[in-house]
Design an enzyme around this catalytic site. Structure first.
Site, PDB file in Angstrom:
ATOM      1  N   MET A   1      -0.150   9.055  49.531  1.00 27.31           N
ATOM      2  CA  MET A   1       0.372  10.350  49.943  1.00 27.31           C
ATOM      3  C   MET A   1       0.175  10.531  51.436  1.00 27.31           C
ATOM      4  SD  MET A   1      -0.870  12.542  46.603  1.00 27.31           S
ATOM      5  CE  MET A   1      -0.717  14.133  47.373  1.00 27.31           C
ATOM      6  N   CYS A  91      10.822  10.928  49.261  1.00 28.94           N
ATOM      7  CA  CYS A  91      10.253  11.860  50.225  1.00 28.94           C
ATOM      8  C   CYS A  91      11.237  12.991  50.538  1.00 28.94           C
ATOM      9  CB  CYS A  91       9.863  11.124  51.502  1.00 28.94           C
ATOM     10  SG  CYS A  91       9.034  12.221  52.636  1.00 28.94           S
ATOM     11  N   LYS A 132      10.208   3.906  44.208  1.00 31.45           N
ATOM     12  CA  LYS A 132       9.688   5.226  43.821  1.00 31.45           C
ATOM     13  C   LYS A 132      10.813   6.214  44.049  1.00 31.45           C
ATOM     14  CE  LYS A 132       6.455   8.666  43.630  1.00 31.45           C
ATOM     15  NZ  LYS A 132       5.722   9.096  44.806  1.00 31.45           N
ATOM     16  N   GLU A 194       2.953  16.295  38.046  1.00 30.03           N
ATOM     17  CA  GLU A 194       2.278  17.358  37.296  1.00 30.03           C
ATOM     18  C   GLU A 194       1.260  16.886  36.260  1.00 30.03           C
ATOM     19  OE1 GLU A 194       2.404  20.821  37.860  1.00 30.03           O
ATOM     20  OE2 GLU A 194       3.439  20.050  39.611  1.00 30.03           O
ATOM     21  N   GLY A 216      -0.875  11.877  41.402  1.00 33.47           N
ATOM     22  CA  GLY A 216      -0.798  12.298  42.797  1.00 33.47           C
ATOM     23  C   GLY A 216      -1.862  13.334  43.079  1.00 33.47           C
ATOM     24  N   ARG A 217      -1.416  14.593  43.189  1.00 31.06           N
ATOM     25  CA  ARG A 217      -2.340  15.673  43.552  1.00 31.06           C
ATOM     26  C   ARG A 217      -3.425  15.855  42.498  1.00 31.06           C
ATOM     27  NH1 ARG A 217       2.096  19.974  43.701  1.00 31.06           N
ATOM     28  NH2 ARG A 217       2.664  18.618  41.956  1.00 31.06           N
TER      29      ARG A 217
HETATM   30  C1  LIG Z   1       1.104  15.777  50.910  1.00 36.93           C
HETATM   31  C2  LIG Z   1       1.904  14.815  50.075  1.00 36.93           C
HETATM   32  C3  LIG Z   1       2.245  13.585  50.622  1.00 36.93           C
HETATM   33  C4  LIG Z   1       2.983  12.667  49.869  1.00 36.93           C
HETATM   34  N1  LIG Z   1       3.296  11.448  50.413  1.00 36.93           N
HETATM   35  C5  LIG Z   1       3.948  10.522  49.664  1.00 36.93           C
HETATM   36  C6  LIG Z   1       4.232   9.233  50.178  1.00 36.93           C
HETATM   37  O1  LIG Z   1       3.885   8.883  51.328  1.00 36.93           O
HETATM   38  N2  LIG Z   1       4.892   8.363  49.380  1.00 36.93           N
HETATM   39  C7  LIG Z   1       5.297   8.708  48.106  1.00 36.93           C
HETATM   40  O2  LIG Z   1       5.881   7.889  47.415  1.00 36.93           O
HETATM   41  N3  LIG Z   1       5.043   9.915  47.612  1.00 36.93           N
HETATM   42  C8  LIG Z   1       4.387  10.825  48.338  1.00 36.93           C
HETATM   43  N4  LIG Z   1       4.124  12.064  47.824  1.00 36.93           N
HETATM   44  C9  LIG Z   1       4.540  12.374  46.433  1.00 36.93           C
HETATM   45  C10 LIG Z   1       3.420  12.033  45.448  1.00 36.93           C
HETATM   46  O3  LIG Z   1       3.146  10.655  45.480  1.00 36.93           O
HETATM   47  C11 LIG Z   1       3.854  12.400  44.017  1.00 36.93           C
HETATM   48  O4  LIG Z   1       5.013  11.673  43.705  1.00 36.93           O
HETATM   49  C12 LIG Z   1       4.129  13.881  43.870  1.00 36.93           C
HETATM   50  O5  LIG Z   1       3.146  14.667  44.485  1.00 36.93           O
HETATM   51  C13 LIG Z   1       4.231  14.243  42.375  1.00 36.93           C
HETATM   52  O6  LIG Z   1       3.076  13.887  41.699  1.00 36.93           O
HETATM   53  P1  LIG Z   1       1.901  14.958  41.424  1.00 36.93           P
HETATM   54  O7  LIG Z   1       2.555  16.159  40.768  1.00 36.93           O
HETATM   55  O8  LIG Z   1       0.974  14.200  40.525  1.00 36.93           O
HETATM   56  O9  LIG Z   1       1.323  15.309  42.744  1.00 36.93           O
HETATM   57  C14 LIG Z   1       3.406  12.995  48.550  1.00 36.93           C
HETATM   58  C15 LIG Z   1       3.064  14.240  48.012  1.00 36.93           C
HETATM   59  C16 LIG Z   1       2.326  15.143  48.760  1.00 36.93           C
HETATM   60  C17 LIG Z   1       1.975  16.490  48.157  1.00 36.93           C
END
Ligand SMILES: Cc1cc2nc3c(=O)[nH]c(=O)nc-3n(C[C@H](O)[C@H](O)[C@H](O)COP(=O)(O)O)c2cc1C
Length: 318
Positions: A1, A91, A132, A194, A216-217
């Site tokens: 991320m 992205c 992705k 999520e 992710g988060r």
């Molecule tokens: C601050 C932030 C930075 C992120 N940077 C990337 C990234 O560099 N590459 C990528 O594939 N996804 C990136 N994402 C997306 C996350 O990898 C993930 O796909 C997205 O947050 C959904 O998953 P989650 O709900 O578990 O967070 C980013 C998300 C956030 C919030």
């Protein structure tokens, strides 16, 4: 991320356990082949066979809109030792989309195809090239076209963040769409979006039909989420990480990152992580409120130590 999970964060999270693979922040590719130092900056693990200190493989993620430069950079980072190349079609950032990369490419599946195809052709066969993607740009109407394009271009696997770019990061994630994708491709599909708890994981597994998941988060708010999911899968009991343990990790994180930034930004990375942690740990909000006015390394370190030891004391006395 991007801006959050750099190599220091990867070291700490993979050390906690439960994670099988991680991916770097995206590296933006425009026209040229990037110098080695850029790849080493984003992925210092390249110096160590592309694994973290705890032995977890790290994939290098590239983001770009032009097949030849993306492929050439992928070939280069493969030569530097990347264990896999991941291509970003998710992205949502405006600056990225203006420069024609990330989720914008989902509007034209043939372009996603060309980028993956060119990359696959230039990267040695034994190194996976993965994609992705989100479910679309303005809406969720063409996710099957993009998934088929990625598959036909030779992607080794696809990770699906089950939202469109227009959905941003707002719940819900449309996990059921991932089951549709699994019907039209024969490569592994990884579900993402999520997953904040074991319950979310179970619902995502059920709705997507996936065996593999990307956190992710959720992992930032609950650093042992992967461990607790694995324990659940094995039918083992699991004691969630205590706040005092999290504070110890936060302190290591602070000490590893603080000298990388000018004094006025001291503590910003810890505050950023606390912002995720407060979803799982209410104590994170108090710590955030305490350190937000601190400007020196000593003050922040003291607050982190106090937090860890106060919690430890109260737990011992119970
Ligand atoms: C601050 C932030 C930075 C992120 N940077 C990337 C990234 O560099 N590459 C990528 O594939 N996804 C990136 N994402 C997306 C996350 O990898 C993930 O796909 C997205 O947050 C959904 O998953 P989650 O709900 O578990 O967070 C980013 C998300 C956030 C919030």
């Amino acid at each position: 991320m991007e801006g959050v999970v750099d190599h220091t964060m990867r070291e700490l999270l993979t050390d906690i356990g439960g994670i099988d693979t991680c991916v770097t922040e995206f590296i933006r590719v425009t026209e040229h082949v990037l110098p080695n130092r850029v790849f080493y900056k984003f992925c210092p693990e390249l110096h160590r066979q592309s694994i973290t200190a705890s032995g977890v493989p790290v994939r290098v993620q590239l983001l770009g809109g032009k097949p030849e430069p993306v492929a050439a950079n992928a070939a280069k980072v493969a030569q530097l030792g990347a264990c896999a190349i991941d291509l970003n079609f998710g992205c949502p950032a405006k600056t990225v989309n203006k420069s024609d990369g990330g989720a914008r490419l989902l509007q034209t599946p043939y372009r996603l195809y060309d980028i993956i195809k060119a990359t696959r052709a230039q990267v040695p066969k034994h190194i996976p090239v993965t994609a992705k993607m989100r479910l679309g740009f303005n809406d969720r109407s063409n996710y099957l076209d993009n998934a088929i394009a990625a598959f036909e271009a030779g992607a080794t696997e696809i990770t699906v963040h089950a939202r469109s770019r227009a959905d941003g990061y707002r719940p819900p994630a449309y996990w059921e769409t991932i089951a549709d994708i699994k019907q039209v491709v024969t490569i592994p599909v990884i579900a993402n979006g999520e997953i904040w708890s074991v319950d979310d994981f179970l619902r995502c597994k059920n709705e997507s039909g996936c065996d593999d998941f990307m956190l992710g988060r959720g992992l930032l708010s609950c650093p042992d989420l992967a461990l607790s999911i694995k324990a659940h899968q094995l039918g083992e009991s699991y004691t969630p990480m205590k706040w005092s343990e999290v504070c110890d990790i936060l302190q290591s994180f602070f000490n590893s990152t603080t000298d990388l930034y000018p004094q006025k930004h001291t503590g910003n990375r810890v505050k950023q992580w606390l912002n995720y942690l407060r979803r799982q740990y209410p104590e994170a909000q108090n710590l955030f409120d305490t350190i937000k006015r601190y400007r020196t390394k000593e003050e922040i370190n003291q607050a982190l130590s106090a937090c860890a030891s106060t919690q430890n004391t109260s737990l011992t006395s119970m």
